[in-house]
Design a protein around this motif. Sequence first.
Motif, mmCIF file in Angstrom:
data_model
loop_
_atom_site.group_PDB
_atom_site.id
_atom_site.type_symbol
_atom_site.label_atom_id
_atom_site.label_comp_id
_atom_site.label_asym_id
_atom_site.label_seq_id
_atom_site.Cartn_x
_atom_site.Cartn_y
_atom_site.Cartn_z
ATOM 1 N N PRO A 1 104.712 112.325 99.670
ATOM 2 C CA PRO A 1 104.848 111.814 98.043
ATOM 3 C C PRO A 1 105.434 112.258 96.940
ATOM 4 O O PRO A 1 105.303 112.966 97.114
ATOM 5 N N ARG A 2 106.436 111.120 96.539
ATOM 6 C CA ARG A 2 106.708 111.409 95.252
ATOM 7 C C ARG A 2 106.142 110.970 94.038
ATOM 8 O O ARG A 2 106.534 110.198 94.085
ATOM 9 N N ILE A 3 106.329 111.763 92.620
ATOM 10 C CA ILE A 3 105.279 111.356 91.614
ATOM 11 C C ILE A 3 106.618 110.783 91.141
ATOM 12 O O ILE A 3 107.319 111.709 90.615
ATOM 13 N N PRO A 4 107.008 109.606 90.093
ATOM 14 C CA PRO A 4 108.141 109.480 88.770
ATOM 15 C C PRO A 4 107.928 110.888 88.064
ATOM 16 O O PRO A 4 109.588 111.411 87.634
ATOM 17 N N ALA A 5 107.246 111.553 87.584
ATOM 18 C CA ALA A 5 107.405 112.754 87.053
ATOM 19 C C ALA A 5 105.850 113.801 87.069
ATOM 20 O O ALA A 5 104.902 113.252 87.248
#
Length: 573
Positions: free
Chosen positions: A257-261
């Motif tokens: 998973p990747r978070i916006p910042a």
Amino acid sequence: MRIAALPFALLLLCACTPNGNDAAKTDAEAQAPADAVAATSTHEFEPAINAADFEEHVKTLASDAFGGRAPGTPGEEASVDYIKTQFARIGLQPGNGSDWFQTVPMVETTADETTALKLDVAGKPQVLKFGSDMVIGTRTGKTDVNVKDSELVFIGYGVDAPERHWNDYAGIDVKGKTVVMLVNDPGFHAHDAKLFDGKRMTYYGRWTYKFEEAGRKGAAAALIIHDTEGASYGWDVVKNSWSGPQYDLPAKDDPSPRIPAQGWITGEAANALFTGAGLDLAKLRAAANKPGFKPVAMNAKLSFDLKSTSIEKNSRNVIGLLPGSETPDQAIIYMAHWDHLGTHPGETGDNIYNGAVDNATGVAGILEIAEAFRKAPTPPKRSILFLAVTLEESGLLGSKYYVAHPVVPLDKTVAVFNIDALSPIGKAKDVTIVGKGSSELEDLLDAELVGQKRVSVVEDNTAAGYYFRSDHFNFAKAGVPALYLDSGTDLIEGGKSAGEAAGKDYTANRYHKPGDQYDAATWKVDGIVQDLETLYSIGAKLANDGQWPNWYAGNPFKAARDAMRPTPAAAAK
């Protein structure tokens, strides 16, 4: 890329010549650029592992001419060409079919360091500046990430671990919010050996896990509060590591998973934030170390406009192969990462991060072991694969990509030996096993150490989570037994106090800093040579006796190995 034209075993059998061998060496050397061969021809390398050869490799790789070996720069070109040329000179064969290289796709993202985090804290403004107060970046590949009035929530350590009956996100929806969390994992700051693993960091303590979990929960941004004890390194390491280009695999090659910042804030900035919000960070830290902790809304909002440049590039793993004489489809891997932090143009003074210890020593180590295997009187029965991976400093990405696209199937990979940052501080009475108590490879090591009158020990700072911070971990997660051996600390000259002092000095003054340079006047590499000889001996035994080492009972990676481990009949084929 995977080998598709022929089955791996057949390919190796076709490639083999008797004794491993001069024909292969000639073919390999023919593929090396003439200027690269000439550039390395002044030093006469010996077949045996020795200090002069080792230091020659380190001196070259850590020179200013290599610019700190950053992926995607001229320093990469110099690095991978040098390693390939050395593999060819030694007489290895290209390890990826007919190719020395495995292309690793990457996204290079560079955050605008004029970015500021604008906080509304109980109605009053606070501004955090990049570098001095915080660092922030994005793994999305987007050139503009905007967050407006995102509510801040303190979520303890940011851990959701059902098997430990622990959920720092319990009872709250953090979608669109900014989560603020502590570094390391529960039990560390409380000095409670019964809570998680006490001082020994679990994977839940790694910042990579924390950001991924925040992404799974739908947060808009995530900030980790830095403290030197919990992180095991100072703020300068965070600032240097997060400044300049940052690298990721493309999303299609990395399902995490990747978070916006995501980013870090200093302890001082955190104290000002919590105090301004009417909260006591010390009390909340204590509460976060107790079961049943509940997230705390912070009466604060975050806004920022994060602009970045984003470029799709490729980097390369370098792979050399010594085919086995009897079971060439089975392989033992010696691995080290070649990359470091490159050159930081905006910094005054020495701005080249040469990475002599981290990890020119590791690359030099696998080159020395490769030479010893290739020049041995009898070739190994199993194949030996020498793997120099990229993008370790960016999240173990080169090894992650290899594990997803192995040139030797993982169920045919006998073991992995990872060499990362050997200490040039002299001989020791011990050797360090990072993550000691993991696999049967340790039994082989301990048997070898008996004759040397040495012992294996666990790393001094188990709280640092070093087991999760180097490339063997990707193989471990996939089930392949991996040994991460590090230098000892109980020195022949000076004992434990001298070894511990040297370690602290390196961390404080050279780790991820321009000061990590080769120094002929102060380096003592006789201990490194002994450790490399030990790793060679263990690999030679595995290469010839048919063992299939496994993880110890209770290890979380054992199930994956059990699922892939060949039966005795299959192993004999």
